[in-house]
Design a protein around this motif. Structure first.
Motif, mmCIF file in Angstrom:
data_model
loop_
_atom_site.group_PDB
_atom_site.id
_atom_site.type_symbol
_atom_site.label_atom_id
_atom_site.label_comp_id
_atom_site.label_asym_id
_atom_site.label_seq_id
_atom_site.Cartn_x
_atom_site.Cartn_y
_atom_site.Cartn_z
ATOM 1 N N VAL A 89 30.680 9.732 -7.568
ATOM 2 C CA VAL A 89 29.840 8.950 -6.652
ATOM 3 C C VAL A 89 30.655 7.773 -6.129
ATOM 4 C CG1 VAL A 89 27.733 7.562 -6.450
ATOM 5 C CG2 VAL A 89 27.736 9.646 -7.835
ATOM 6 N N THR A 90 30.560 7.523 -4.815
ATOM 7 C CA THR A 90 31.307 6.412 -4.223
ATOM 8 C C THR A 90 30.771 5.077 -4.727
ATOM 9 O OG1 THR A 90 29.881 6.376 -2.258
ATOM 10 C CG2 THR A 90 31.932 7.637 -2.098
ATOM 11 N N ALA A 91 31.693 4.140 -4.914
ATOM 12 C CA ALA A 91 31.346 2.790 -5.341
ATOM 13 C C ALA A 91 30.921 1.971 -4.118
ATOM 14 C CB ALA A 91 32.550 2.149 -6.034
ATOM 15 N N PHE A 92 30.669 0.675 -4.329
ATOM 16 C CA PHE A 92 30.169 -0.180 -3.244
ATOM 17 C C PHE A 92 31.107 -0.235 -2.049
ATOM 18 C CE2 PHE A 92 32.832 -3.067 -5.591
ATOM 19 C CZ PHE A 92 33.366 -3.910 -4.634
ATOM 20 N N GLN A 93 32.395 0.001 -2.245
ATOM 21 C CA GLN A 93 33.326 -0.040 -1.129
ATOM 22 C C GLN A 93 33.517 1.327 -0.466
ATOM 23 O OE1 GLN A 93 33.989 0.247 -4.428
ATOM 24 N NE2 GLN A 93 35.927 -0.757 -4.769
ATOM 25 N N GLY A 94 32.685 2.299 -0.841
ATOM 26 C CA GLY A 94 32.729 3.615 -0.210
ATOM 27 C C GLY A 94 33.852 4.509 -0.698
ATOM 28 N N VAL A 95 34.364 4.243 -1.897
ATOM 29 C CA VAL A 95 35.494 5.008 -2.424
ATOM 30 C C VAL A 95 35.075 5.781 -3.673
ATOM 31 C CG1 VAL A 95 37.845 4.888 -3.355
ATOM 32 C CG2 VAL A 95 37.147 3.323 -1.536
ATOM 33 N N ALA A 96 35.367 7.083 -3.658
ATOM 34 C CA ALA A 96 35.183 7.921 -4.842
ATOM 35 C C ALA A 96 36.549 8.022 -5.519
ATOM 36 C CB ALA A 96 34.677 9.304 -4.451
ATOM 37 N N ARG A 97 36.610 7.702 -6.821
ATOM 38 C CA ARG A 97 37.881 7.678 -7.548
ATOM 39 C C ARG A 97 37.917 8.854 -8.526
ATOM 40 N NH1 ARG A 97 40.445 5.662 -12.198
ATOM 41 N NH2 ARG A 97 42.430 4.612 -11.760
ATOM 42 N N PHE A 98 38.832 9.785 -8.270
ATOM 43 C CA PHE A 98 39.035 10.953 -9.108
ATOM 44 C C PHE A 98 40.281 10.727 -9.964
ATOM 45 C CE2 PHE A 98 36.701 12.272 -5.439
ATOM 46 C CZ PHE A 98 35.852 13.277 -5.862
ATOM 47 N N SER A 99 40.350 11.375 -11.138
ATOM 48 C CA SER A 99 41.513 11.179 -11.999
ATOM 49 C C SER A 99 41.746 12.411 -12.867
ATOM 50 C CB SER A 99 41.279 9.959 -12.885
ATOM 51 O OG SER A 99 42.394 9.728 -13.707
ATOM 52 N N VAL A 100 43.033 12.769 -13.033
ATOM 53 C CA VAL A 100 43.412 13.910 -13.870
ATOM 54 C C VAL A 100 44.866 13.719 -14.306
ATOM 55 C CG1 VAL A 100 44.260 15.382 -11.981
ATOM 56 C CG2 VAL A 100 43.280 16.441 -14.013
ATOM 57 N N TRP A 101 45.277 14.412 -15.381
ATOM 58 C CA TRP A 101 46.688 14.408 -15.779
ATOM 59 C C TRP A 101 47.027 15.720 -16.452
ATOM 60 C CZ3 TRP A 101 51.046 12.674 -14.436
ATOM 61 C CH2 TRP A 101 52.162 12.812 -15.258
ATOM 62 N N GLU A 102 48.025 16.393 -15.926
ATOM 63 C CA GLU A 102 48.518 17.648 -16.491
ATOM 64 C C GLU A 102 50.034 17.696 -16.501
ATOM 65 O OE1 GLU A 102 46.860 20.082 -18.071
ATOM 66 O OE2 GLU A 102 45.042 18.887 -17.811
ATOM 67 N N GLY A 103 50.691 16.570 -16.457
ATOM 68 C CA GLY A 103 52.146 16.543 -16.499
ATOM 69 C C GLY A 103 52.781 16.567 -15.120
ATOM 70 N N ARG A 104 54.071 16.790 -15.105
ATOM 71 C CA ARG A 104 54.824 16.794 -13.842
ATOM 72 C C ARG A 104 54.498 18.012 -13.002
ATOM 73 N NH1 ARG A 104 60.685 14.355 -15.478
ATOM 74 N NH2 ARG A 104 59.831 12.673 -16.724
ATOM 75 N N GLY A 105 54.647 17.844 -11.667
ATOM 76 C CA GLY A 105 54.409 18.946 -10.754
ATOM 77 C C GLY A 105 53.604 18.510 -9.548
ATOM 78 N N VAL A 106 53.088 19.507 -8.833
ATOM 79 C CA VAL A 106 52.371 19.266 -7.582
ATOM 80 C C VAL A 106 50.857 19.276 -7.836
ATOM 81 C CG1 VAL A 106 51.944 20.119 -5.240
ATOM 82 C CG2 VAL A 106 54.225 20.322 -6.246
ATOM 83 N N TYR A 107 50.197 18.234 -7.342
ATOM 84 C CA TYR A 107 48.742 18.087 -7.434
ATOM 85 C C TYR A 107 48.166 18.124 -6.031
ATOM 86 C CZ TYR A 107 49.313 16.376 -12.223
ATOM 87 O OH TYR A 107 49.613 16.259 -13.562
ATOM 88 N N LYS A 108 46.972 18.728 -5.928
ATOM 89 C CA LYS A 108 46.284 18.769 -4.640
ATOM 90 C C LYS A 108 44.809 18.496 -4.918
ATOM 91 C CE LYS A 108 46.033 21.698 -0.538
ATOM 92 N NZ LYS A 108 46.456 23.000 0.026
#
Length: 136
Positions: A89-108
């Motif tokens: 859900v977006t915060a008061f500034q209209g930003v949704a913050r996603f987070s993940v970690w699986e090591g080095r490489g390409v994320y999309k």
């Protein structure tokens, strides 16, 4: 001689009021919203937590105002090919913050949908909704 101050103030107030971004009234139909910015960044290990790739999805409306409390669903594609969805859900500034970690490489991270009662997500207005980031 009459003072011109009240006329000057009236003009300034009129200009300020016309410059303020007012959202479209819901009675006129759903308010369009869109992804104005989507970016990924690496956050290295710190005292506040482990490594992470963080996605920031900025949601705006037709007047470019920040959309708070919109539910944004996005799809992660991880370096090992794993694909999963995450909803934030977006915060008061209209930003949704996603987070993940699986090591080095390409994320999309690709936005699939955004919802809010009385609003309509219009992906045709998106500037960028599927950022890619490489952790070396």
């Amino acid at each position: 001689m009459k003072s011109k101050l009240p006329l000057y103030l009236a003009i300034v107030v009129s200009m300020l009021v016309s410059a303020i971004a007012f959202p479209v009234l819901a009675a006129e139909g759903p308010i369009p919203m869109w992804v104005s910015r989507a970016r990924l960044a690496y956050v290295g290990r710190s005292s506040t937590g482990p490594d992470a790739v963080v996605g920031m999805i900025h949601i705006r409306d037709a007047t470019r105002a920040k959309v708070e409390s919109a539910t944004v669903t996005a799809e992660w594609i991880l370096p090992d090919g794993t694909v999963f969805q995450e909803t934030v859900v977006t915060a008061f500034q209209g930003v949704a913050r996603f987070s993940v970690w699986e090591g080095r490489g390409v994320y999309k991270l690709c936005v699939i949908d955004a919802t809010k009662e009385g609003w309509l997500y219009d992906p045709s207005l998106d500037r960028k909704s599927c950022p890619v980031f490489t952790v070396h």
